[in-house]
Design a protein around this motif. Structure first.
Motif, PDB file in Angstrom:
ATOM      1  N   ARG A   2     -68.206  15.768  60.891  1.00 44.95           N
ATOM      2  CA  ARG A   2     -68.012  16.488  59.619  1.00 44.95           C
ATOM      3  C   ARG A   2     -69.349  16.854  58.989  1.00 44.95           C
ATOM      4  NH1 ARG A   2     -63.236  12.652  57.527  1.00 44.95           N
ATOM      5  NH2 ARG A   2     -61.527  13.751  58.532  1.00 44.95           N
ATOM      6  N   TYR A   3     -70.272  15.911  59.011  1.00 45.03           N
ATOM      7  CA  TYR A   3     -71.610  16.186  58.471  1.00 45.03           C
ATOM      8  C   TYR A   3     -72.259  17.354  59.220  1.00 45.03           C
ATOM      9  CZ  TYR A   3     -76.593  16.225  58.321  1.00 45.03           C
ATOM     10  OH  TYR A   3     -77.876  16.680  58.247  1.00 45.03           O
ATOM     11  N   ALA A   4     -72.250  17.290  60.554  1.00 45.99           N
ATOM     12  CA  ALA A   4     -72.924  18.313  61.365  1.00 45.99           C
ATOM     13  C   ALA A   4     -72.313  19.692  61.139  1.00 45.99           C
ATOM     14  CB  ALA A   4     -72.863  17.932  62.841  1.00 45.99           C
ATOM     15  N   LEU A   5     -71.002  19.748  60.999  1.00 48.11           N
ATOM     16  CA  LEU A   5     -70.350  21.029  60.732  1.00 48.11           C
ATOM     17  C   LEU A   5     -70.691  21.535  59.335  1.00 48.11           C
ATOM     18  CD1 LEU A   5     -66.905  20.298  62.398  1.00 48.11           C
ATOM     19  CD2 LEU A   5     -68.603  21.983  63.173  1.00 48.11           C
ATOM     20  N   ALA A   6     -70.635  20.649  58.357  1.00 48.21           N
ATOM     21  CA  ALA A   6     -70.940  21.060  56.981  1.00 48.21           C
ATOM     22  C   ALA A   6     -72.396  21.489  56.819  1.00 48.21           C
ATOM     23  CB  ALA A   6     -70.611  19.918  56.010  1.00 48.21           C
ATOM     24  N   ALA A   7     -73.289  20.784  57.485  1.00 50.61           N
ATOM     25  CA  ALA A   7     -74.722  21.092  57.381  1.00 50.61           C
ATOM     26  C   ALA A   7     -75.132  22.203  58.343  1.00 50.61           C
ATOM     27  CB  ALA A   7     -75.537  19.838  57.675  1.00 50.61           C
ATOM     28  N   ARG A   8     -74.213  22.578  59.218  1.00 59.94           N
ATOM     29  CA  ARG A   8     -74.496  23.592  60.245  1.00 59.94           C
ATOM     30  C   ARG A   8     -75.723  23.212  61.067  1.00 59.94           C
ATOM     31  NH1 ARG A   8     -71.242  28.103  59.688  1.00 59.94           N
ATOM     32  NH2 ARG A   8     -70.121  28.191  57.736  1.00 59.94           N
ATOM     33  N   GLU A   9     -75.698  21.955  61.521  1.00 62.04           N
ATOM     34  CA  GLU A   9     -76.793  21.453  62.361  1.00 62.04           C
ATOM     35  C   GLU A   9     -76.941  22.370  63.574  1.00 62.04           C
ATOM     36  OE1 GLU A   9     -79.081  19.192  62.233  1.00 62.04           O
ATOM     37  OE2 GLU A   9     -78.453  18.097  60.458  1.00 62.04           O
ATOM     38  N   PRO A  10     -78.113  22.965  63.764  1.00 65.90           N
ATOM     39  CA  PRO A  10     -78.275  23.942  64.838  1.00 65.90           C
ATOM     40  C   PRO A  10     -78.596  23.341  66.210  1.00 65.90           C
ATOM     41  CG  PRO A  10     -80.257  23.873  63.527  1.00 65.90           C
ATOM     42  CD  PRO A  10     -79.275  22.928  62.873  1.00 65.90           C
ATOM     43  N   GLY A  15     -78.661  19.751  69.008  1.00 69.89           N
ATOM     44  CA  GLY A  15     -78.266  18.398  69.366  1.00 69.89           C
ATOM     45  C   GLY A  15     -76.776  18.163  69.461  1.00 69.89           C
ATOM     46  N   VAL A  16     -76.462  16.955  69.907  1.00 71.56           N
ATOM     47  CA  VAL A  16     -75.082  16.484  69.981  1.00 71.56           C
ATOM     48  C   VAL A  16     -74.833  15.636  68.741  1.00 71.56           C
ATOM     49  CG1 VAL A  16     -73.452  15.026  71.262  1.00 71.56           C
ATOM     50  CG2 VAL A  16     -75.043  16.518  72.508  1.00 71.56           C
ATOM     51  N   TRP A  17     -73.828  16.010  67.987  1.00 70.73           N
ATOM     52  CA  TRP A  17     -73.446  15.297  66.757  1.00 70.73           C
ATOM     53  C   TRP A  17     -71.935  15.098  66.788  1.00 70.73           C
ATOM     54  CZ3 TRP A  17     -76.679  14.098  62.509  1.00 70.73           C
ATOM     55  CH2 TRP A  17     -77.976  14.598  62.594  1.00 70.73           C
ATOM     56  N   GLY A  18     -71.490  13.895  66.585  1.00 68.64           N
ATOM     57  CA  GLY A  18     -70.054  13.632  66.535  1.00 68.64           C
ATOM     58  C   GLY A  18     -69.325  14.025  67.801  1.00 68.64           C
ATOM     59  N   GLY A  19     -70.023  14.011  68.918  1.00 67.24           N
ATOM     60  CA  GLY A  19     -69.410  14.342  70.196  1.00 67.24           C
ATOM     61  C   GLY A  19     -69.351  15.823  70.510  1.00 67.24           C
ATOM     62  N   LEU A  20     -69.955  16.657  69.665  1.00 63.28           N
ATOM     63  CA  LEU A  20     -69.964  18.099  69.906  1.00 63.28           C
ATOM     64  C   LEU A  20     -71.388  18.600  70.106  1.00 63.28           C
ATOM     65  CD1 LEU A  20     -67.493  19.373  67.143  1.00 63.28           C
ATOM     66  CD2 LEU A  20     -67.013  18.961  69.555  1.00 63.28           C
ATOM     67  N   SER A  21     -71.536  19.477  71.078  1.00 62.02           N
ATOM     68  CA  SER A  21     -72.830  20.126  71.297  1.00 62.02           C
ATOM     69  C   SER A  21     -73.030  21.208  70.240  1.00 62.02           C
ATOM     70  CB  SER A  21     -72.866  20.769  72.678  1.00 62.02           C
ATOM     71  OG  SER A  21     -71.960  21.863  72.734  1.00 62.02           O
ATOM     72  N   GLU A  51     -73.406  24.375  70.720  1.00 56.88           N
ATOM     73  CA  GLU A  51     -72.528  25.515  71.041  1.00 56.88           C
ATOM     74  C   GLU A  51     -71.086  25.222  70.656  1.00 56.88           C
ATOM     75  OE1 GLU A  51     -71.035  28.990  71.727  1.00 56.88           O
ATOM     76  OE2 GLU A  51     -73.189  28.620  71.808  1.00 56.88           O
ATOM     77  N   GLU A  52     -70.630  24.012  70.881  1.00 56.48           N
ATOM     78  CA  GLU A  52     -69.261  23.646  70.495  1.00 56.48           C
ATOM     79  C   GLU A  52     -69.092  23.704  68.983  1.00 56.48           C
ATOM     80  OE1 GLU A  52     -68.156  20.677  74.206  1.00 56.48           O
ATOM     81  OE2 GLU A  52     -69.366  19.911  72.533  1.00 56.48           O
ATOM     82  N   ARG A  53     -70.099  23.263  68.252  1.00 64.52           N
ATOM     83  CA  ARG A  53     -70.020  23.348  66.780  1.00 64.52           C
ATOM     84  C   ARG A  53     -69.991  24.802  66.318  1.00 64.52           C
ATOM     85  NH1 ARG A  53     -73.757  19.453  67.438  1.00 64.52           N
ATOM     86  NH2 ARG A  53     -75.453  20.719  66.597  1.00 64.52           N
ATOM     87  N   ARG A  54     -70.803  25.647  66.935  1.00 65.33           N
ATOM     88  CA  ARG A  54     -70.780  27.077  66.568  1.00 65.33           C
ATOM     89  C   ARG A  54     -69.394  27.662  66.820  1.00 65.33           C
ATOM     90  NH1 ARG A  54     -76.195  26.772  68.327  1.00 65.33           N
ATOM     91  NH2 ARG A  54     -75.656  27.245  70.495  1.00 65.33           N
TER      92      ARG A  54
END
Length: 97
Positions: A64-72, A74-80, A82-85
């Motif tokens: 949730r943090y990585a999605l909200a912060a739009r972390e560009p 690394g792997v965060w919360g099990g998502l790469s 590209e997966e977050r994008r």
């Protein structure tokens, strides 16, 4: 005397989840690719990072943090990255993640 009544309260509770993360003792290089890493090396490193995330008790908070912060990166919360994008491009999916 300075009036602090209008200042926001402590925000420590927003970050306490990081203290329980499975990656705290891992090498950060596992989660962020080195320059020019490609192919099977990248895939193996990413899978190793995701395996740490899979057993993490705060994986959802991290995601949730990585999605909200739009972390560009690394792997965060099990998502790469590209997966977050991809998640962020899909309407309504972020809220369910």
């Amino acid at each position: 005397m300075t009036d602090i009544s209008r200042l926001p309260g402590a925000s420590e509770h927003h970050w306490n989840w990081q203290l329980r993360s499975a990656c705290r003792s891992a090498d950060t290089r596992l989660f962020f690719h080195p320059v020019n890493e490609r192919g099977s090396s990248a895939e193996q490193r990413e899978q190793a990072a995701k395996s740490v995330c899979a057993r993490c008790p705060v994986r959802i908070e991290c995601r949730r943090y990585a999605l909200a912060a739009r972390e560009p990166y690394g792997v965060w919360g099990g998502l790469s990255a590209e997966e977050r994008r991809s998640v962020l491009r899909t309407p309504g999916v972020q809220a369910r993640t």
